[in-house]
Design a protein around this motif. Structure first.
Motif: not given
Length: 129
Positions: A31-44
């Motif tokens: 599980p991840f906090h929703h605020s990390y979705l973009d960072a995971v998707r972009t590979g950051r």
């Protein structure tokens, strides 16, 4: 990094070893906090630092807690144990943060009673889908 929303079991509270873990028999969820979705998707964000969260190498569903749950297929490629006080700027950058100070702030947000001597697990992952 996220780490909120996870409710540890008694088994998770056992002290973690300092070696890498073996692959799980079944697909695990992370599980991840929703605020990390973009960072995971972009590979950051290619790692997450966890406390009291048993994670093993192998297939994983990265689960983001939003109004409509988002699940991204992935693979845990490596699991490293170290003390919170041993975390570095490089660990923080791989976790999607500017520096160690920002990572430490987020860890305190997710784990208010965190101590430098606590065992942390650095989970390296990649998206597969």
């Amino acid at each position: 990094m996220d780490h909120a929303m996870y409710q540890p079991t008694e088994e998770d509270l056992e002290p973690a070893g300092r070696a890498e873990c073996a692959a799980p028999a079944t697909r695990q969820s992370l599980p991840f906090h929703h605020s990390y979705l973009d960072a995971v998707r972009t590979g950051r964000k290619t790692t997450t630092v966890r406390l009291r969260n048993a994670v093993e190498t192998g297939p994983v569903d990265l689960v983001f807690e939003l109004d409509d749950e988002v699940v991204l297929p992935g693979e845990v490629t490596r699991v490293i144990s170290k003390r919170v006080g041993e975390l570095t700027d490089a660990d923080a950058v791989a976790d999607g943060f500017r520096d160690l100070a920002e990572l430490q702030d987020r860890l305190r947000f997710h784990y208010p009673r965190i101590e430098a001597t606590d065992d942390a697990t650095i989970v390296h992952f990649r998206l597969t889908g």
